[in-house]
Design a protein around this motif. Structure first.
Motif, PDB file in Angstrom:
ATOM      1  N   TYR A 259      91.164  45.934  35.729  1.00  0.00           N
ATOM      2  CA  TYR A 259      89.914  45.658  34.833  1.00  0.00           C
ATOM      3  C   TYR A 259      90.349  45.818  33.581  1.00  0.00           C
ATOM      4  CZ  TYR A 259      87.456  44.978  39.477  1.00  0.00           C
ATOM      5  OH  TYR A 259      86.838  44.512  40.722  1.00  0.00           O
ATOM      6  N   SER A 261      88.291  45.548  29.438  1.00  0.00           N
ATOM      7  CA  SER A 261      87.010  45.163  28.876  1.00  0.00           C
ATOM      8  C   SER A 261      86.982  43.847  28.181  1.00  0.00           C
ATOM      9  CB  SER A 261      86.594  46.294  27.650  1.00  0.00           C
ATOM     10  OG  SER A 261      87.860  46.287  26.886  1.00  0.00           O
ATOM     11  N   VAL A 262      85.580  43.349  27.980  1.00  0.00           N
ATOM     12  CA  VAL A 262      85.688  41.839  27.396  1.00  0.00           C
ATOM     13  C   VAL A 262      85.875  41.887  25.910  1.00  0.00           C
ATOM     14  CG1 VAL A 262      83.826  39.876  27.229  1.00  0.00           C
ATOM     15  CG2 VAL A 262      84.044  41.108  29.329  1.00  0.00           C
ATOM     16  N   GLN A 268      80.861  45.830  29.442  1.00  0.00           N
ATOM     17  CA  GLN A 268      81.174  44.999  30.472  1.00  0.00           C
ATOM     18  C   GLN A 268      82.870  44.879  30.562  1.00  0.00           C
ATOM     19  OE1 GLN A 268      79.809  41.006  30.026  1.00  0.00           O
ATOM     20  NE2 GLN A 268      80.562  40.142  31.738  1.00  0.00           N
ATOM     21  N   ASN A 269      83.490  44.917  31.883  1.00  0.00           N
ATOM     22  CA  ASN A 269      84.624  44.561  32.178  1.00  0.00           C
ATOM     23  C   ASN A 269      84.772  43.278  33.112  1.00  0.00           C
ATOM     24  OD1 ASN A 269      85.624  46.849  30.964  1.00  0.00           O
ATOM     25  ND2 ASN A 269      85.330  48.083  32.594  1.00  0.00           N
ATOM     26  N   LYS A 270      86.151  42.898  33.086  1.00  0.00           N
ATOM     27  CA  LYS A 270      86.469  41.585  33.949  1.00  0.00           C
ATOM     28  C   LYS A 270      87.460  41.870  34.584  1.00  0.00           C
ATOM     29  CE  LYS A 270      88.479  38.760  30.358  1.00  0.00           C
ATOM     30  NZ  LYS A 270      88.466  37.614  29.879  1.00  0.00           N
ATOM     31  N   PRO A 271      87.871  41.409  35.876  1.00  0.00           N
ATOM     32  CA  PRO A 271      89.137  41.451  36.468  1.00  0.00           C
ATOM     33  C   PRO A 271      90.227  40.924  35.884  1.00  0.00           C
ATOM     34  CG  PRO A 271      87.487  40.754  38.047  1.00  0.00           C
ATOM     35  CD  PRO A 271      86.997  40.859  36.724  1.00  0.00           C
ATOM     36  N   ARG A 272      91.449  41.521  35.966  1.00  0.00           N
ATOM     37  CA  ARG A 272      92.594  41.015  35.052  1.00  0.00           C
ATOM     38  C   ARG A 272      93.447  40.494  36.295  1.00  0.00           C
ATOM     39  NH1 ARG A 272      94.748  45.674  31.427  1.00  0.00           N
ATOM     40  NH2 ARG A 272      96.091  44.125  30.630  1.00  0.00           N
ATOM     41  N   GLU A 491      79.478  29.452  40.380  1.00  0.00           N
ATOM     42  CA  GLU A 491      79.968  30.327  39.196  1.00  0.00           C
ATOM     43  C   GLU A 491      79.467  30.183  37.932  1.00  0.00           C
ATOM     44  OE1 GLU A 491      81.929  33.123  39.158  1.00  0.00           O
ATOM     45  OE2 GLU A 491      82.780  33.026  41.274  1.00  0.00           O
ATOM     46  N   ASP A 495      74.042  33.866  38.434  1.00  0.00           N
ATOM     47  CA  ASP A 495      74.736  35.165  38.493  1.00  0.00           C
ATOM     48  C   ASP A 495      74.508  35.984  39.694  1.00  0.00           C
ATOM     49  OD1 ASP A 495      75.184  37.837  36.859  1.00  0.00           O
ATOM     50  OD2 ASP A 495      73.612  38.402  37.888  1.00  0.00           O
ATOM     51  N   ASN A 516      72.315  32.123  35.242  1.00  0.00           N
ATOM     52  CA  ASN A 516      73.076  32.498  34.028  1.00  0.00           C
ATOM     53  C   ASN A 516      72.636  31.986  32.929  1.00  0.00           C
ATOM     54  OD1 ASN A 516      74.996  34.461  35.337  1.00  0.00           O
ATOM     55  ND2 ASN A 516      76.365  32.528  35.964  1.00  0.00           N
TER      56      ASN A 516
END
Length: 517
Positions: A259, A261-262, A268-272, A491, A495, A516
């Motif tokens: 993961y 950071s944005v 907030q983190n997002k998958p890599r 998506e 949310d 969202n």
């Protein structure tokens, strides 16, 4: 005049090299500001103090309490040591110091850098301070990111907590050692799965024996691990077992960076993508031996089902049980797809068990979306506002730039292979080195060629869509006159959805949609 004093101390302030640098301590900040308020003959309404918080953290509890009290006009002045103690973000400087504070009748004063909103002449200096603080945040973020990347690449563990089954080595920073108590559970999970037990069955067996899950285990051992605020958070779940069975750390490989950071401005983190993970082999002692690991991975591959892009995955990771707060899992019965609480089978009385068919949930979401569209959207205005073709042209330009970069990389690897061969001919490389390097170059070149081919297909599809022309009306109708949902729409618009238990005596299932927008 009533003044509210705000102090903040961050972790960076604790690591001072000289005693004279102690001026940022909370105690000295308070003393300095109280003395200043007394000299100005201001009454101190309250003292707000955030300890161990960064200037970019918008979740500071006392900072947010200060803002609430300012909005309610419980005081007249906000007093800080420096503007950066209040915030390091230029956006918040503009929003509060130059925006809302004047509207609320609040004066902002910082005594070291002479910021005072009562003095109209120093607004530019306040803005410059805000800009400098913003640059400081960005530079600090890049420096930290660079250091962490280097440590990941060298196989050092950089997480706040070790993976379940391991603990941090007290004698070597960044190294993991086995925690035998938890490792015994890890070995049992792998062994049970290799014997044919399912993931839910394994979770149920562990729960029946009262074995705490990884989160609860950390808490019981005194680690400051944040417990999820939901019911049954101490139970083993399907996903915990599933993640454990595929984690290479258990065979001695360090895998990090899953993961990212944005932005440095948010937590907030997002998958890599897996290609961007940091993977270093044999960095610590393995808990699971290779034969058992290989057998488990083979069984997982055999059991894996192809992802259904239709109704099966429509609400994947989006539907949440309203009773216990856990993600609902999909199931299939007589050709129909259902969502059920993942807690229903992991332990006795774990949850009342929310349950709904995917078809019913889809219809309820569509009905609510169409109701909102009819109530709030001007369809003609929506059609005019969507610059469809211009957006596609922008996507095309970006894709062309990406493809050009891939072509340059491929050319570099082609040249590299040619140079390697010449070095071998000249005797500068022996056979084994040439073989290893050329294999690595060829593998990466082949990967890039596959990526390039896929990008060229995307480009062809994009050009076809551009050739069709401006279909703004069709695009608008896609969202305001729906009959079926797609995963893409889910998506973009949703949310999450909380799903309750069916109301007795009816077929109604209460849901709550969190959009969202």
């Amino acid at each position: 005049m009533k003044a509210a004093i705000y102090c903040r101390l961050s972790e960076e302030d604790r690591n001072k090299q000289f005693e004279t640098d102690d001026s940022n301590s909370i105690q000295n900040q308070k003393a300095m500001l109280l003395q200043y308020a007394m000299e100005q003959r201001w009454e101190v309404y309250n003292l707000y103090s955030d300890d161990d918080y960064a200037g970019s953290d918008r979740r500071r509890p006392e900072f947010n309490r200060l803002l609430e009290d300012a909005k309610a006009h419980r005081f007249d002045i906000v007093l800080c040591k420096t503007q950066s103690r209040f915030t390091r973000e230029l956006e918040l400087v503009e929003k509060y110091i130059h925006g809302l504070f004047p509207i609320w009748g609040i004066r902002f004063v910082s005594i070291v850098d002479n910021a005072d909103t009562a003095n109209k002449g120093n607004k530019k200096s306040r803005q410059i301070n805000g800009l400098v603080n913003e640059w400081y945040l960005e530079d600090m973020s890049e420096n930290i990111r660079s250091v962490l990347t280097n440590r990941r690449q060298n196989g050092f563990h950089i997480g706040a907590f070790a993976l379940y089954g391991y603990k941090k080595d007290p004698d070597q920073k960044g190294h993991l050692i086995i925690d035998e108590e938890a490792a015994a559970v890890v070995r049992e999970v792998f062994t049970l799965f290799s014997q044919g037990y399912g993931k839910t069955a394994i979770a149920r067996m562990l729960n029946d024996r009262g074995i705490p899950n990884p989160t609860e285990y950390k808490r019981l051992h005194g680690l400051r691990y944040q417990q999820p605020k939901r019911k049954n958070s101490t139970l083993w779940k399907y996903f915990a077992i599933s993640d454990m069975l595929t984690n290479e750390i258990y065979i001695g490989n360090m895998v990090q960076g899953k993961y990212g950071s944005v932005s440095y401005k948010t937590k907030q983190n997002k998958p890599r993508p897996q290609s961007e993970w940091y993977r270093v082999e044999r960095t610590h002692e393995a808990i699971i031996d290779r034969p058992l690991w290989n057998r488990v991975q083979s069984m997982i591959a055999e059991r894996a089902k192809p992802f259904d892009c239709g109704t099966v995955g429509l609400f994947a990771r989006k539907a949440i049980c309203a009773n216990c707060g856990y993600t609902m899992r999909s199931s299939k019965n007589r050709g129909r797809h259902y969502l059920q609480c993942s807690n229903r089978h992991v332990a006795k009385d774990a949850c009342i068990g929310s349950f709904i068919s995917v078809e019913k949930l889809e219809r309820m979401v569509i009905d609510e979306l169409n109701r909102l569209a009819a109530a709030y959207l001007d369809k003609d205005e929506l059609e005019r506002s969507i610059e469809f073709c211009e957006n596609l042209q922008g996507q095309k330009r970006q894709l062309l730039e990406t493809l050009s970069a891939y072509e340059k990389k491929i050319a570099e690897y082609t040249k590299g292979l040619r140079d390697l061969y010449m070095d071998k001919v000249k005797g500068l490389l022996n056979d084994s080195d040439f073989s290893a390097l050329s294999k690595e170059f060829s593998s990466e070149k082949s990967r890039l060629e596959r990526v390039l081919l896929d990008g060229q297909r995307q480009l062809a599809e994009l050009e076809d869509r551009i050739a069709v022309g401006d279909n703004r009306k069709a695009l608008a109708e896609r969202y305001v006159n729906l009959e079926h949902l797609t995963r893409e729409i889910v998506e973009i618009l949703i949310d999450h959805i909380t799903v309750g238990k069916r109301i007795p005596g009816t077929r109604d299932v209460p849901i709550e949609i969190h959009w969202n927008f």
